[in-house]
Design a protein around this motif. Structure first.
Motif, PDB file in Angstrom:
ATOM      1  N   UNK A   1      -8.405  10.940  -8.874  1.00 25.46           N
ATOM      2  CA  UNK A   1      -9.754  10.496  -9.217  1.00 25.46           C
ATOM      3  C   UNK A   1     -10.534  10.064  -7.985  1.00 25.46           C
ATOM      4  N   UNK A   2      -9.853   9.437  -7.049  1.00 22.91           N
ATOM      5  CA  UNK A   2     -10.520   8.986  -5.822  1.00 22.91           C
ATOM      6  C   UNK A   2     -11.033  10.149  -4.990  1.00 22.91           C
ATOM      7  N   UNK A   3     -10.498  11.333  -5.230  1.00 24.30           N
ATOM      8  CA  UNK A   3     -10.950  12.520  -4.500  1.00 24.30           C
ATOM      9  C   UNK A   3     -12.166  13.176  -5.154  1.00 24.30           C
ATOM     10  N   UNK A   4     -12.543  12.705  -6.350  1.00 28.49           N
ATOM     11  CA  UNK A   4     -13.733  13.246  -6.993  1.00 28.49           C
ATOM     12  C   UNK A   4     -13.481  14.048  -8.252  1.00 28.49           C
ATOM     13  N   UNK A   5     -12.259  14.050  -8.767  1.00 29.68           N
ATOM     14  CA  UNK A   5     -11.954  14.776 -10.002  1.00 29.68           C
ATOM     15  C   UNK A   5     -12.861  14.271 -11.126  1.00 29.68           C
ATOM     16  N   UNK A   6     -13.314  15.197 -11.973  1.00 27.33           N
ATOM     17  CA  UNK A   6     -14.296  14.864 -13.006  1.00 27.33           C
ATOM     18  C   UNK A   6     -13.695  14.673 -14.393  1.00 27.33           C
ATOM     19  N   UNK A   7     -12.589  15.348 -14.688  1.00 27.77           N
ATOM     20  CA  UNK A   7     -12.063  15.314 -16.058  1.00 27.77           C
ATOM     21  C   UNK A   7     -10.580  15.641 -16.047  1.00 27.77           C
ATOM     22  N   UNK A   8      -9.925  15.325 -17.149  1.00 32.34           N
ATOM     23  CA  UNK A   8      -8.465  15.376 -17.231  1.00 32.34           C
ATOM     24  C   UNK A   8      -8.006  16.323 -18.332  1.00 32.34           C
ATOM     25  N   UNK A   9      -7.050  17.159 -17.937  1.00 30.79           N
ATOM     26  CA  UNK A   9      -6.397  18.036 -18.913  1.00 30.79           C
ATOM     27  C   UNK A   9      -4.986  17.477 -19.122  1.00 30.79           C
ATOM     28  N   UNK A  10      -4.777  16.834 -20.267  1.00 29.46           N
ATOM     29  CA  UNK A  10      -3.497  16.184 -20.555  1.00 29.46           C
ATOM     30  C   UNK A  10      -2.632  17.154 -21.356  1.00 29.46           C
TER      31      UNK A  10
ATOM     32  N   UNK B   1     -18.833   8.859 -17.515  1.00 24.95           N
ATOM     33  CA  UNK B   1     -18.149   9.142 -18.769  1.00 24.95           C
ATOM     34  C   UNK B   1     -16.775   9.765 -18.525  1.00 24.95           C
ATOM     35  N   UNK B   2     -15.816   9.258 -19.257  1.00 21.21           N
ATOM     36  CA  UNK B   2     -14.472   9.837 -19.247  1.00 21.21           C
ATOM     37  C   UNK B   2     -14.497  11.107 -20.080  1.00 21.21           C
ATOM     38  N   UNK B   3     -13.705  12.085 -19.642  1.00 16.97           N
ATOM     39  CA  UNK B   3     -13.496  13.259 -20.498  1.00 16.97           C
ATOM     40  C   UNK B   3     -12.054  13.707 -20.383  1.00 16.97           C
ATOM     41  N   UNK B   4     -11.384  13.785 -21.543  1.00 17.93           N
ATOM     42  CA  UNK B   4      -9.972  14.174 -21.621  1.00 17.93           C
ATOM     43  C   UNK B   4      -9.844  15.355 -22.567  1.00 17.93           C
ATOM     44  N   UNK B   5      -9.088  16.363 -22.150  1.00 21.88           N
ATOM     45  CA  UNK B   5      -8.662  17.439 -23.044  1.00 21.88           C
ATOM     46  C   UNK B   5      -7.163  17.298 -23.221  1.00 21.88           C
ATOM     47  N   UNK B   6      -6.693  17.218 -24.476  1.00 22.29           N
ATOM     48  CA  UNK B   6      -5.276  16.979 -24.730  1.00 22.29           C
ATOM     49  C   UNK B   6      -4.747  18.002 -25.719  1.00 22.29           C
TER      50      UNK B   6
END
Length: 954
Positions: free
Chosen positions: A550-559, A614-619
Motif C-alpha cells: 500500500x505504501x507503494x501506491x497500490x489502489x485495491x486488493x484482490x483477496x 476508499x477501500x476496494x476489495x475483490x474476494x
C-alpha cells in the motif's frame, strides 16, 4: 411438563425429524418475561431441545429470534451483524389463546405456549411465515474440538407458489430454491450466505458460521438407491467400460458399478489401476428405475469432459479442469418401475479422476411443502426475521442488521483488464499503453499472483528481477489514470522471514505444515494460511500489506482463495482440520466465516492508515456482512464454456439477492479447454464469439472485469480491429462508460437507499411468476432488461418481456407490449436489451476513464408511456466525504399526462461539483422509435443551474 411418546424416527441429513403421537398437559398462559428490548418465553420440555425463546425487535420490520437449550441466554457474539443503536423499538406483548404475541408497528409474532412454534403475520393477520409442525429437533447437543455446541435446525412451512432466492452464489443454473437442497459451504465457485428472500414478503438471516443446508435437508443417496440395470439388462449395477482415448471404439475392459464416488483427492484409488486416467475414456451404460415415482435430483460432480443422456436425450455436456471440479444437478422424473436408459461418457482431465453421481429421491409428503435450515454447529438458535413489502425492503432489513454496503470508488464501475497473469513490469505497462493507444476505455489493471520470488508466497513483496521499480511502475499507471489492483493471498510458504514471524506469534494454522503437504508451484513448497479470526493476526497481515504494497501506491486488493482453500480437492472434513482451531473456536463452528473476517482486517486497516481513500476489495468468497467492508465477490475459477456463462446469470442474481450489491465474474471464463489454447479455424472463431457474447453480458453487471488463463484476454489479443468481435467489445465498453451517470447513481443508491444493482425479475415483477423465476435474464438497475446470448452461432434468442407494461428495444427504440415472448434479433455484434416503459436513463460523454470528464452535457433518454423518475447521484468519487453528506442529487421526473419532464432542484453539494450544465433530452414514444444514439439531435435542451426546470415533449 409435556409428556411425549415417540412412535418413529426419520433421519434426514443428520437432522432428526420425529413423527409424534402425544398427549400434553397444557402450559399455563403468561409464562413469559417482558424486557426493555423484547420478550423471553419459556417452552415446555419437548422434543425440540429448546427451553427458552427470545424475541427482540431490531426495527418494526425486523425481529431477532434466539432460542436456547439452557436456562439463560448466552452473551451475544456475532461476526456478521453490527451493533444496533440501542434505542428500543416500540412493541407490545399480549397473551393470546394459547399464544404469546409480540406486536410492532408492522408485524405480529405468535409463539405457541405449548410447543414454542413461531408464526409471523402482518398487522392485518396475513400469514408471512410459520414454523412447521413437522417435528424437528432444533438443538441437538454436539461437541467439536472439546467445545460444547449444538446442531441447529429450523423447519418452516412453504406457502402456495412460494419461492426462495439468495443463499449466496451457486452455479447449478437455479433461480428458485424451493424443493432443492442448497449446501452452504465455501468453495472455489460457490459462496455460502445464510440469507434467503421469499416472494411472500419476508426474508430470514441465519446467524450461524458453520456449514449449513437450506431447503431440502436430506442427505444425497448413493446411485445404488435406485434400481440399477447393466448394459445387458442384468439387475444390480450399471456397466462401466474403459477404452484408450486414442482408440475409443475398442473396449479394454468392463466392470459392474453401483456407486460413482470419485469426488476428492482422497478417492483417487477408486479409479481402476489397469489404465491411467489421462489415457482413458469411460462409458457408463444401463438403466435406472424406482418403485417410488417422482422427481429425482441427481448431483453430478465432474472434471474433464462429461456428457449424460437420459433415454437418448443429452441433459449434460460439461468440461472442467481437474484441479477445480464442477458440480451440476440433473433432474430425472421417474414413473413407478419404468426403466430409464442412462449413458454417461467421461474423459478425465489429466492425471486425476473426479466423477461423482448421487441422488435425492422425491420429497416425502411430511416435508414436501417445507423449507429448512440446518447448521453443523452453533451455540444457540439465532436468526432474524425480516418483513418487507418488496424484495428491496427485505434487503434493506438485511443491511440494517449486517451493515451498509459502503460505496465503492467510482473507477471500480469502469473497465478492469486482467489475465492469468502479467509476469513483468513491461507486461503491465505495455498493456496499458496498448489500451490508451487504441482508445479502449480502461480504469483498472490487475496484477495476479506470483509477482513475488517463487519460494516466498506471502511475502507481499515484488520480485526485483521482474518488477525492479514497482513505485515507478505504479506512478506511470496513475499518470495514465489507471489504477492497480494486486493479488494478496492469506497464504504463507514455510522457510522465509515473514512466515517465521507469524509463526512465532501463533498466527498461523499448523495442520497443513504438520501433514507435509506442498503446493503446485515449482518444486512445491510447504505452506499454510493465517488465522484471520485473530484480531492481532489481522493487524499483522494488514501491516505487512501496508508496508510492502500500500505504501507503494497500490489502489485495491484482490483477496484470493478466501474460502479458505489451503489445498484443492480435499474433502471438507480435512479442510476443517486444516484450519482448526481458529481464534474464535472450533473450525466446524466458524468454517464459513473466514472471508468475512479476512476482509474486515484489510478494510479496517486501510481506513485507519488512510481515512480519505476508499477501500476496494475483490474476494473469491464472501459471507453475510461482507458488504460493509467495501468488498465485492467474483464467481471463482469458472470454465470457458457456454454453459458456464449461462450459470453466471442465476449465480449473480442470487448473490445480489443475498444482500451484497457488488458482484462480478471472469468474462470469458477462467479455465480454458485445450482446444482454445492455440486455436485456429473453427475453434478460434468459437473462442472469439464466446468471449464477445460474454463481454456483452459482462458490460451490464455491477463490476465489468475480464480475466482468465491463456489465451490472453485483451480484446486486441482476442481479435483484430477489423473483426466483429473486436468491434462489438469496443462498442459495449464505450456504452458502459456512456452509461456511467446511470451506473454510478445505482451505486450511490445502493449505499443511501440499500438498492440492488443486478436485479432478479422477482424484485420488480413479483406477480409475474414466469418472469420471477427466469434464470437467463435480469434487470440492470430499474430500466434495462438484459438477455445474454448463450449459444454458439445463435443470432436470435427468446426474450420474455414481463407483463403489465411496455418495453423498448434499446438499439432501435421499437415498442413492444409486455407479457409476451419475443424471438429477438441477436446479431453477432449485439445482445437483446430492452428498456422498461416509464424510464429515464442519463448518459454522459464518451470517456477513456471514469474521471476524464464531468457528465456534461448529460443526455436524458426518456422512455414514455408511463410516469418515470430517476435520481442522479454524484459525489467526489474516491473518498468518504459522502458519509458526511458531501454529495448531490437531482430528481428527474416525467409525467405522462402532461408529457413533461421536470428537472428538480439540485440537493446537496460536494467539492468539484458542476454548478451549471447542459441537459439534452430525447423523448422516445411508441410512435417515434429512437435508438440509443449519442449523435442524435436532442428534442429539447436545458441549461441547468440547480433550480427546477421543465421540458415539454410537444
Amino acid at each position: 411438563m409435556r409428556k411425549i411418546r415417540l412412535s418413529s424416527r426419520i433421519i434426514f441429513a443428520s437432522v432428526t425429524f420425529v413423527v409424534l403421537t402425544f398427549r400434553a398437559e397444557a402450559q399455563e398462559p403468561g409464562n413469559y418475561i417482558k424486557t426493555a428490548l423484547g420478550v423471553e418465553i419459556a417452552v415446555p420440555a419437548s422434543f425440540s431441545g429448546i427451553k427458552k425463546i427470545r424475541l427482540e425487535p431490531v426495527s418494526a420490520q425486523v425481529i431477532h429470534v434466539t432460542a436456547t437449550a439452557g436456562t439463560a441466554f448466552l452473551p451475544e457474539r456475532s461476526l456478521m451483524t453490527v451493533k444496533q443503536s440501542g434505542t428500543a423499538v416500540k412493541f407490545t406483548v399480549k397473551d393470546g389463546q394459547g399464544t404469546v404475541i409480540l406486536y410492532t408497528d408492522s408485524l405480529q409474532v405468535e409463539v405457541s405456549s405449548a410447543t414454542g412454534l413461531l408464526t409471523y403475520r402482518d398487522l392485518q393477520g396475513k400469514l408471512l411465515l410459520a414454523q412447521s409442525k413437522s417435528p424437528l429437533i432444533a438443538l441437538v447437543p454436539k461437541v467439536f474440538s472439546g467445545e460444547p455446541s449444538y446442531q441447529v435446525s429450523q423447519l418452516f412451512d412453504a406457502q402456495d407458489n412460494e419461492a426462495y432466492y439468495g443463499l449466496g452464489q451457486h452455479q447449478q443454473g437455479m433461480m428458485n430454491y424451493r424443493g432443492r437442497r442448497v449446501d452452504l459451504v465455501q468453495y472455489n465457485t460457490d459462496i455460502a450466505v445464510p440469507f434467503f428472500v421469499s416472494n411472500k414478503g419476508y426474508g430470514v438471516l441465519w446467524d450461524n458460521y458453520s456449514i449449513t443446508r437450506a431447503g431440502d435437508l436430506r442427505d444425497y443417496e448413493p446411485l445404488g438407491a435406485l434400481k440399477l440395470f447393466s448394459k445387458d439388462n442384468v439387475e444390480g449395477w450399471i456397466t462401466a467400460s474403459y477404452a484408450d482415448k486414442k482408440t475409443p471404439g475398442d473396449v479394454l475392459f468392463s466392470q459392474p458399478v453401483s456407486e460413482i464416488s470419485m469426488n476428492w483427492l482422497t478417492d483417487q484409488h477408486k479409479f481402476p489401476d489397469r489404465i491411467k486416467p489421462a489415457d482413458a475414456i469411460v462409458n457408463y451404460e444401463g438403466c435406472v428405475a424406482s418403485g417410488l415415482p417422482g422427481l429425482y435430483q441427481l448431483q453430478l460432480k465432474y472434471a474433464g469432459y462429461i456428457k449424460v443422456w437420459f433415454d437418448g436425450k443429452l441433459v449434460a455436456d460439461y468440461w472442467r479442469q481437474a484441479w477445480n471440479p464442477g458440480a451440476a444437478v440433473l433432474d430425472l422424473m421417474l414413473e413407478k418401475d419404468r426403466k430409464v436408459k442412462v449413458r454417461i461418457e467421461w474423459v478425465p482431465d489429466g492425471g486425476e479422476s473426479y466423477l461423482g453421481l448421487t441422488c435425492l429421491p422425491p420429497l416425502p409428503e411430511s416435508v414436501k411443502n417445507t423449507f429448512g435450515l440446518s447448521s453443523e454447529s452453533g451455540r444457540e438458535l439465532n436468526y432474524y426475521f425480516i418483513k418487507g413489502k418488496t424484495a428491496d425492503e427485505v434487503v434493506s432489513g438485511y443491511r440494517l442488521v449486517t451493515g451498509k454496503a459502503v460505496l465503492m470508488p467510482k473507477w471500480a464501475m469502469g473497465f478492469w483488464q486482467s489475465r492469468e497473469r502479467y509476469k513483468t513490469e513491461e507486461d503491465i505497462l505495455s498493456t496499458v499503453k496498448a489500451f490508451r493507444d487504441r482508445k479502449i476505455p480502461l480504469d483498472n489493471i490487475v496484477l495476479d499472483w506470483s509477482y513475488w520470488k517463487e519460494p516466498e508466497w506471502g511475502s507481499q513483496e515484488f520480485d526485483p528481477a521482474r518488477f525492479p521499480h514497482p513505485e515507478q511502475m505504479i506512478r506511470e499507471l496513475h499518470q495514465q489514470h489507471v489504477n492497480l489492483m494486486i493479488s494478496v493471498w492469506p497464504k504463507f510458504n514455510k522457510g522465509f522471514a515473514v512466515y517465521d514471524g507469524l509463526d512465532q506469534e501463533n498466527f498461523l494454522y499448523k495442520r497443513n505444515i504438520a501433514d507435509g503437504r506442498r503446493d503446485w508451484i515449482g518444486k512445491g513448497y510447504q505452506n499454510t494460511f493465517y488465522d484471520a479470526f485473530n484480531p492481532a493476526a489481522r493487524t499483522a497481515f494488514w501491516n505487512l500489506m501496508n508496508r510492502r504494497l500500500y505504501s507503494k501506491g497500490i489502489d485495491a486488493w484482490w483477496m484470493d482463495a478466501t474460502e479458505p482453500d489451503m489445498h484443492s480437492n480435499l474433502p471438507v472434513e480435512i479442510r476443517k482440520e486444516l484450519m482448526n482451531p481458529t481464534y474464535e473456536g472450533a473450525s466446524t463452528t466458524y468454517f464459513n466465516a473466514f472471508p468475512l473476517v479476512n476482509a474486515k482486517g484489510v478494510y479496517e486497516g486501510q481506513r485507519k492508515a488512510n481515512p480519505e481513500k476508499r477501500v476496494f476489495i475483490l474476494t473469491r468468497s464472501a459471507y453475510a456482512g461482507l458488504q460493509r467492508y467495501a468488498a465485492a465477490a467474483w464467481s471463482g475459477d469458472i470454465a470457458s464454456r457456454w454453459e458456464d456463462m449461462k450459470t453466471q446469470i442465476s449465480a449473480g442474481i442470487n448473490f445480489s439477492l443475498s444482500g451484497m450489491p457488488y458482484w462480478t465474474m471472469d468474462i470469458g471464463g477462467f479455465s480454458v479447454e485445450p482446444r482454445y489454447e492455440k486455436a485456429s479455424g473453427a475453434d478460434l472463431e468459437e473462442w472469439r464469439e464466446l468471449n464477445t457474447r460474454w463481454y456483452q453480458f459482462g458490460s451490464f453487471v455491477p463490476l465489468f472485469r475480464v480475466h482468465g488463463q491463456f489465451p490472453y484476454r485483451e480484446i486486441y489479443n482476442i481479435a483484430p480491429e477489423t473483426h466483429p468481435a473486436y468491434k462489438s467489445m469496443l462498442y459495449y465498453s464505450r456504452l458502459r462508460y456512456r452509461l456511467m451517470p446511470y451506473i454510478y447513481s445505482l451505486a450511490g443508491k445502493s449505499y443511501h437507499q440499500d438498492y440492488t444493482i443486478m436485479r432478479g425479475l422477482m424484485m420488480d415483477f413479483p406477480a409475474d411468476l414466469k418472469a420471477a423465476n427466469l434464470n437467463d435474464a435480469y434487470l440492470f438497475g430499474p430500466s434495462l432488461l438484459i438477455s445474454p446470448v448463450l449459444g454458439y452461432k445463435d443470432r436470435n434468442r427468446k426474450v420474455y418481456l414481463p407483463e403489465g407494461q411496455g418495453w423498448y428495444d434499446l438499439y432501435t427504440g421499437k415498442y413492444f407490449k409486455g407479457g409476451r415472448e419475443l424471438n429477438a434479433a441477436a446479431p453477432y455484434e449485439k445482445i437483446p436489451v430492452f428498456v422498461k416503459e416509464g424510464s429515464i436513463i442519463p448518459a454522459g460523454p464518451e470517456m477513456q476513464y471514469t474521471s476524464e470528464k464531468p457528465a456534461d452535457p448529460l443526455t436524458l433518454f426518456v422512455y414514455t408511456g408511463r410516469d418515470a423518475s430517476f435520481r442522479l447521484y454524484e459525489d467526489e468519487g474516491t473518498n468518504y466525504n459522502y458519509e458526511k453528506g458531501a454529495f448531490s442529487t437531482i430528481e428527474f421526473s416525467y409525467r405522462e399526462d402532461t408529457h413533461t419532464l421536470v428537472c428538480g432542484k439540485r440537493l446537496g453539494s460536494y467539492n468539484g461539483m458542476l454548478n451549471d450544465r447542459v441537459f439534452n433530452i430525447v423523448f422516445i414514444t411508441p410512435k417515434s422509435a429512437k435508438g440509443i444514439d449519442f449523435k442524435r439531435k436532442a428534442d429539447k435542451t436545458l441549461r441547468y443551474s440547480g433550480l427546477p426546470m421543465e421540458a415539454k415533449m410537444y
